[in-house]
Design an enzyme around this catalytic site. Structure first.
Site, PDB file in Angstrom:
ATOM      1  N   ARG A 176     -26.400 -14.143 -44.205  1.00  0.00           N
ATOM      2  CA  ARG A 176     -25.300 -13.260 -43.832  1.00  0.00           C
ATOM      3  C   ARG A 176     -25.740 -12.347 -42.694  1.00  0.00           C
ATOM      4  NH1 ARG A 176     -22.492 -15.210 -45.932  1.00  0.00           N
ATOM      5  NH2 ARG A 176     -21.432 -14.489 -47.797  1.00  0.00           N
ATOM      6  N   SER A 204       0.848  -1.183   0.000  1.00  0.00           N
ATOM      7  CA  SER A 204       0.000   0.000   0.000  1.00  0.00           C
ATOM      8  C   SER A 204       0.887   1.239   0.000  1.00  0.00           C
ATOM      9  CB  SER A 204      -0.893  -0.004   1.245  1.00  0.00           C
ATOM     10  OG  SER A 204      -1.447   1.284   1.471  1.00  0.00           O
TER      11      SER A 204
END
Length: 469
Positions: free
Chosen positions: A320, A281
């Site tokens: 398609r 941290s």
């Protein structure tokens, strides 16, 4: 001042930190273009084999269809106008050929034939890379399962201690999942690595009487499987590939989630690999956050969202797609990269896992030893019946929580109150005596993993094979 990128992309912190290099290469721009070129080369070669093209014409096409000869700027400019890159690519190949052969490029094929065949090559390579990564992870996990097959700890249900188990047994369920995933990879490959050559409307009419033979030859040259029906809009194979990526990532996240939970300060039974300032941290010097597990959990959050698109791509109608195909362009590469990254990060996590067996042992006595409640109920049930035994132990558990004493003490009180004190001698007192098949399950998981073969070998290298010098 640094010059801007020619093709800028959004910055991904995850990809920058841990993105899987292998999957990124498989789905790179070079790989996509080379896949399309390979499809065109294989088409020309296959057509020469059946007499549609002459050998000289096919060789000329193969010589022209080279990655180094592609004008990228022109290719993408044309693609932006047309909507797809193949028309511009075919024109560039044709422009490098003399009159005659220039009209034989892409003969009878349609754009999606070439792009889907290129995608099939990418997915085949991706599956092989995922299998290699899965093999490394499974082997590392099998070592941990073996080492900790008898390391006693608390099993947890709903986040609370339940009954005794072993750390090897808890990992064995994950190893079992990865074993099944390896089988799924093998089973999916014939449905995913499939050639596409059916022409504009899926009838292969433009390919003439040699359509089937040409398609078969093209598949053979590329190391792909043949197809009897078009998959221009039948995208179940593509979706299966994406689901496999999501499944792999999710299983890695389940392992990572357990590590996060077990590394909590109050539990501290398992820790991620250590290192100077690893998981540090910026303000709390004591912190060693489970950063690898967090990355993997984050990846499955992403893949879960992306996987929902795999249902949408299967909605394409008629012969398609009208937008569904374009969804794949974004989703599939991200799913593959996430899966590859999850596997490599989880492998590193498993290899460096720090297991505190003494803390596991100490935590067994937490909550006054209530971990052994089921064992005592089952032991008493032989004489009192299950329902009465459940009530007796439930009463003892309530006294344990309210008084802070141990379950052994309070159960003795309850049994004496009920004139059943003599039964206590038959009750298992140690967690080690109530492990059931934990050890055997760990051994079975390792045995099954080691018996599972690799999903499939590395695909053929058709791109170099077909590219003429």
């Amino acid at each position: 001042m640094t010059a801007p990128l020619a093709h800028p992309t959004p910055f991904s912190l995850t990809e920058r930190l841990v993105g899987d290099r292998g999957q990124l290469a498989v789905f790179s721009e070079d790989s996509a273009i080379e896949g399309w070129l390979a499809a065109e080369r294989a088409l020309a070669r296959a057509q020469a084999e059946v007499g549609v093209l002459s050998p000289a014409e096919a060789e000329a096409v193969c010589r022209a269809a080279r990655l180094a000869a592609v004008d990228r700027e022109a290719l993408w400019r044309t693609a932006r106008t047309v909507g797809y890159p193949v028309l511009g690519l075919v024109r560039q190949i044709s422009g490098l050929l003399p009159e005659g052969p220039d009209g034989r490029v892409h003969y009878g094929a349609t754009t999606q034939d070439i792009m889907d065949t290129g995608l099939a090559l990418q997915m085949a390579r991706s599956l092989a890379a995922l299998d290699r990564g899965l093999g490394e992870l499974g082997d590392a996990l099998a070592e941990q399962v073996t080492e900790h097959a008898a390391t006693v700890m608390a099993a947890r249900t709903h986040g609370q201690q339940a009954v005794p188990t072993t750390f090897g047994a808890t990992l064995a369920t994950l190893l079992g999942q990865f074993t099944r995933h390896r089988r799924r990879l093998a089973e999916a490959e014939p449905r995913v690595a499939v050639v596409s050559l059916f022409g504009a409307g899926g009838t292969a009419a433009a390919l003439g009487p040699h359509a089937a033979a040409t398609r078969s030859g093209m598949a053979r040259l590329l190391g792909l499987h043949d197809a009897e029906t078009p998959w221009h809009v039948a995208r179940d194979g593509v979706a299966e590939f994406g689901w496999l990526c999501a499944l792999l990532t999710a299983t890695c996240a389940r392992l990572a989630r357990n590590v996060v939970d077990l590394s909590r300060t109050e539990i501290a039974e398992v820790l991620e690999p250590g290192g100077d300032h690893r998981g540090a941290s910026s303000t709390m010097p004591q912190k060693a956050n489970p950063i690898t597990s967090e990355i993997v959990i984050g990846l499955t959050g992403t893949t879960g969202a992306l996987a929902s698109a795999l249902l949408r791509i299967q909605e394409a109608g008629h012969e398609r797609a009208a937008g569904e195909w374009q969804t794949e362009w974004q989703v599939l590469p991200e799913l593959a990269v996430a899966a590859g990254t999850a596997l490599s990060e989880t492998t590193a996590l498993v290899r460096g896992l720090r297991v505190d067996a003494r803390r596991m042992r100490a935590n067994l006595d937490h909550d006054g030893g209530l971990l052994m409640a089921e064992s005592r109920m089952i032991a008493l049930a032989a004489s009192t019946g299950r329902e009465r035994a459940h009530g007796l132990v439930h009463e003892a558990a309530a006294r344990t929580r309210s008084s802070g004493r141990s379950l052994t003490e309070t159960l003795r009180e309850v049994l004496v109150d009920q004139s059943l004190g003599a039964l206590l001698s038959d009750v298992p007192a140690r967690p080690d005596d109530y492990l059931g098949q934990a050890r055997q399950m760990a051994e079975a998981a390792v045995r099954h993993w080691r018996a599972e073969p690799a999903a499939h070998p590395e695909p053929l290298a058709p791109l170099a094979l077909l590219a003429s010098a």
